[in-house]
Design an enzyme around this catalytic site. Structure first.
Site, PDB file in Angstrom:
ATOM      1  N   SER A   1      -4.722   8.275   6.282  1.00 43.15           N
ATOM      2  CA  SER A   1      -4.120   6.982   6.623  1.00 43.15           C
ATOM      3  C   SER A   1      -3.633   6.891   8.059  1.00 43.15           C
ATOM      4  O   SER A   1      -3.582   5.815   8.625  1.00 43.15           O
ATOM      5  CB  SER A   1      -2.959   6.689   5.676  1.00 43.15           C
ATOM      6  OG  SER A   1      -2.011   7.727   5.707  1.00 43.15           O
TER       7      SER A   1
ATOM      8  N   HIS B   1      -7.689   4.815   1.275  1.00 43.01           N
ATOM      9  CA  HIS B   1      -8.254   4.125   2.443  1.00 43.01           C
ATOM     10  C   HIS B   1      -9.778   4.155   2.459  1.00 43.01           C
ATOM     11  O   HIS B   1     -10.387   3.705   3.421  1.00 43.01           O
ATOM     12  CB  HIS B   1      -7.711   4.739   3.737  1.00 43.01           C
ATOM     13  CG  HIS B   1      -6.242   4.516   3.889  1.00 43.01           C
ATOM     14  ND1 HIS B   1      -5.707   3.422   4.530  1.00 43.01           N
ATOM     15  CD2 HIS B   1      -5.189   5.235   3.428  1.00 43.01           C
ATOM     16  CE1 HIS B   1      -4.393   3.473   4.483  1.00 43.01           C
ATOM     17  NE2 HIS B   1      -4.047   4.573   3.823  1.00 43.01           N
TER      18      HIS B   1
ATOM     19  N   LYS C   1      -5.162  -2.111  -0.798  1.00 41.30           N
ATOM     20  CA  LYS C   1      -5.876  -2.143   0.485  1.00 41.30           C
ATOM     21  C   LYS C   1      -7.179  -2.933   0.313  1.00 41.30           C
ATOM     22  O   LYS C   1      -7.151  -4.154   0.396  1.00 41.30           O
ATOM     23  CB  LYS C   1      -6.066  -0.719   0.983  1.00 41.30           C
ATOM     24  CG  LYS C   1      -4.692  -0.011   1.043  1.00 41.30           C
ATOM     25  CD  LYS C   1      -4.678   1.306   1.679  1.00 41.30           C
ATOM     26  CE  LYS C   1      -3.373   2.055   1.461  1.00 41.30           C
ATOM     27  NZ  LYS C   1      -2.147   1.328   1.825  1.00 41.30           N
TER      28      LYS C   1
HETATM   29  N1  PMP Z   1      -2.055   7.189  -0.781  1.00 40.61           N
HETATM   30  C1  PMP Z   1      -2.327   6.990   0.518  1.00 40.61           C
HETATM   31  C2  PMP Z   1      -3.246   7.949   1.218  1.00 40.61           C
HETATM   32  C3  PMP Z   1      -1.777   5.910   1.203  1.00 40.61           C
HETATM   33  O1  PMP Z   1      -2.037   5.727   2.497  1.00 40.61           O
HETATM   34  C4  PMP Z   1      -0.930   5.015   0.509  1.00 40.61           C
HETATM   35  C5  PMP Z   1      -0.302   3.796   1.164  1.00 40.61           C
HETATM   36  N2  PMP Z   1      -0.394   3.663   2.487  1.00 40.61           N
HETATM   37  C6  PMP Z   1      -0.655   5.277  -0.830  1.00 40.61           C
HETATM   38  C7  PMP Z   1      -1.241   6.348  -1.455  1.00 40.61           C
HETATM   39  C8  PMP Z   1       0.280   4.397  -1.617  1.00 40.61           C
HETATM   40  O2  PMP Z   1      -0.321   3.209  -1.953  1.00 40.61           O
HETATM   41  P1  PMP Z   1       0.534   1.889  -2.259  1.00 40.61           P
HETATM   42  O3  PMP Z   1       1.006   1.358  -0.945  1.00 40.61           O
HETATM   43  O4  PMP Z   1      -0.451   1.008  -2.913  1.00 40.61           O
HETATM   44  O5  PMP Z   1       1.668   2.266  -3.132  1.00 40.61           O
END
Ligand code: PMP
Length: 413
Positions: free
Chosen positions: A185, A213, A244
C-alpha cells in the site's frame, strides 16, 4: 498527570500541522462530485489519492443496487451475523467471491482491517507462528497481536530472509503461517510470490496473501497478484477489501481449506461486530459483477498508472516500484513531503503524504493512487503540478529526462 498527557509530543506535532492550515490527516472536502473530483471552498480538487482504482463509487448500476437494497431491506442489520442472523446478501456475496476466485469458501467481514484481524487471529493461536513481511499493513500487525501467536518479521520482499526465519523455527511446535501482500500500500511494489511459494512449500508452511490493492488491478481476470504470478493453488488464504477497487466498505477471505467455516465461531472480529448493511452488500455485489464483466476498466487503470508513473520518472522523481496504480515519490524528509503535499493541494491536487512511522524504512513519501476514472488530461494536469512544485522546491532538475531507478528507494533507507 492526566490520562492523555502521554500524547503530549504527538499533540505538539499535530497542532503545528493545524497551524499551517494544511493538515494532511484532517482534510475535509465540502463536496465530492465524482471518483476523481471534489470541492474545497470555491476550489475544484483533482483526487489522486483515493484508492478508487476502478472508479466504481459513482457507477449508476452500483448506486441503483445499493439504493434498491436499502429501500427493500432497510439501512442496517443492527447486529452481528451470529446474534442477529445473516441476510441473504451476505451469503450470496460470499458465494460470489468464492466463485470469482475459484475457491470453495468465502467469508465476509465488516472492513478489510477486520478481515485481517479476524483471519490472522483465528488461524494462528498461542503456539503457532505468524511470519510477516516487515512492510505489512497495520491490520496484519494488529491481527497478529490479537491471536497471541508468536510473531516473526522477515525483511520486506526477501525470500532468503523468509527461508532463514523458517529454518530457525524448524522443529518448534505449532503451525507456521506466512503473511504477505500483493501490491504494497505504501510503496506500490509487489511481492515475489513465486519465490515465497517455494519457501512455503519447503517448510510446509501456510500462505496468506492480502490483495487489498491488487484485487481488480492485477491478473488477467482481476484476481490480483496471485493470479499474475500463477500461484493460486499454493496460496491458502486470499484476504481483501471492498473499500478500494469495489468502491464500498468491507473485507473478505477466500480459501479451499476444509473446515474453513469453523472460523465463523472462532474469529472474534467476525463474531462480535455488526454485519455489513444490505446496501453495502448489494453495491459490492454489483461492483464485483462489473469488475468481472468490464476488463476494459482494468486496462484503462493500468494505462493511466503507466502514464503517471512514466511522467513522474521522466521528471526525475525517485519512485518506489514498477508502474502500478500506487505511485509513491520519495521526498528527502517529512517537512519537504508536507510542503510538497500542501502546495499540490493549494494548486488543486489531492494526494497522500505518508510519513514515518506509517511508512517502511522511515521514508517520507508523496503517495498517489491512480483510477480508471481519470482521464489522460487529468493525469497530465497532475504531472504538470508535480513538475511545477518539484522544480520550485529544487527536488527535480529544471529539464526532464531522468529515468526511474526503483532501487533508489532501498538506497534511501
Ligand atoms: N490491508 C491492506 C494492505 C490495506 O492497505 C488496507 C487499507 N488501506 C487494509 C488491509 C484495510 O482495509 P479497509 O480500509 O477496507 O479496512
Amino acid at each position: 498527570m492526566a490520562l492523555l498527557d502521554k500524547y503530549a509530543p504527538l499533540l505538539v506535532q499535530y497542532e503545528s500541522l493545524e497551524a499551517t492550515g494544511y493538515n494532511p490527516f484532517n482534510v475535509a472536502f465540502d463536496d465530492v462530485v465524482s471518483p476523481t473530483e471534489a470541492v474545497i471552498g470555491d476550489r475544484r480538487i483533482l483526487l489522486l489519492g483515493t484508492n478508487n482504482y476502478l472508479g466504481l463509487t459513482y457507477d449508476p448500476a452500483v448506486i441503483a443496487a445499493s439504493v434498491g437494497a436499502a429501500q427493500e431491506l432497510g439501512v442496517g442489520t443492527t447486529g452481528s451475523r451470529l446474534a442477529n442472523g445473516s441476510y441473504g446478501g451476505h451469503r450470496q456475496l460470499e458465494r460470489a467471491l468464492a466463485d470469482f476466485y475459484g475457491r470453495k469458501h468465502g467469508m465476509v467481514f465488516s472492513t478489510g482491517y477486520q478481515a485481517n484481524l479476524g483471519i490472522l487471529s483465528a488461524l494462528a493461536g498461542k503456539d503457532d507462528h505468524l511470519i510477516l513481511d516487515a512492510d505489512s499493513h497495520a491490520s496484519i500487525y494488529d491481527g497478529s497481536r490479537l491471536g497471541h501467536a508468536q510473531v516473526t518479521r522477515f525483511r520486506h520482499n526477501d525470500p532468503d530472509d523468509l527461508d532463514n526465519r523458517l529454518r530457525r523455527l524448524a522443529g518448534t511446535a505449532g503451525d507456521k503461517v506466512i503473511v504477505v501482500e500483493g501490491i504494497y500500500s505504501m510503496l506500490g511494489d509487489t511481492a515475489p510470490l513465486r519465490e515465497f511459494v517455494e519457501v512455503k512449500r519447503k517448510w510446509g508452511a501456510y500462505l496468506v496473501v492480502d490483495e487489498a490493492h491488487s484485487l481488480g488491478v492485477l491478473g488477467e481476470n482481476g484476481r490480483g497478484l496471485v493470479e499474475t504470478a500463477g500461484v493460486e493453488a499454493d496460496v491458502d488464504f486470499v484476504v481483501g477489501t471492498f473499500s478500494k477497487s469495489l468502491g464500498g466498505v468491507g473485507g473478505f477471505c477466500v480459501s479451499d481449506m476444509d473446515g474453513f467455516d469453523i472460523l465463523r465461531v472462532a474469529s472474534r472480529p467476525y463474531m462480535f461486530t455488526a454485519s455489513l448493511p444490505p446496501s453495502v452488500i448489494a453495491g459490492v455485489m454489483e461492483a464485483l459483477r462489473q469488475l468481472r464483466a468490464r476488463p476494459a476498466l482494468r486496462h484503462q487503470l493500468l494505462d493511466n498508472a503507466r502514464r503517471f508513473h512514466a511522467g513522474l520518472a521522466d521528471l526525475g522523481f525517485t519512485l518506489c516500484s514498477e508502474a502500478n496504480p500506487v505511485v509513491s515519490a520519495v521526498m528527502p524528509d517529512p517537512k519537504t513531503a508536507f510542503t510538497f503535499w500542501s502546495r499540490l493541494l493549494e494548486g488543486g491536487l489531492y494526494t497522500n503524504v505518508s510519513l514515518p512511522p506509517a511508512t517502511p524504512k522511515g521514508l517520507a513519501l508523496l503517495r498517489s493512487s491512480v483510477s480508471a476514472a481519470h482521464t489522460p488530461a487529468q493525469i497530465d494536469q497532475a504531472l504538470s503540478l508535480f513538475a511545477e512544485t518539484g522544480r520550485a522546491l529544487g527536488l527535480i532538475p529544471a529539464a526532464s529526462g531522468s529515468t526511474v531507478v526503483p532501487d533508489l528507494c532501498v538506497a534511501a533507507q
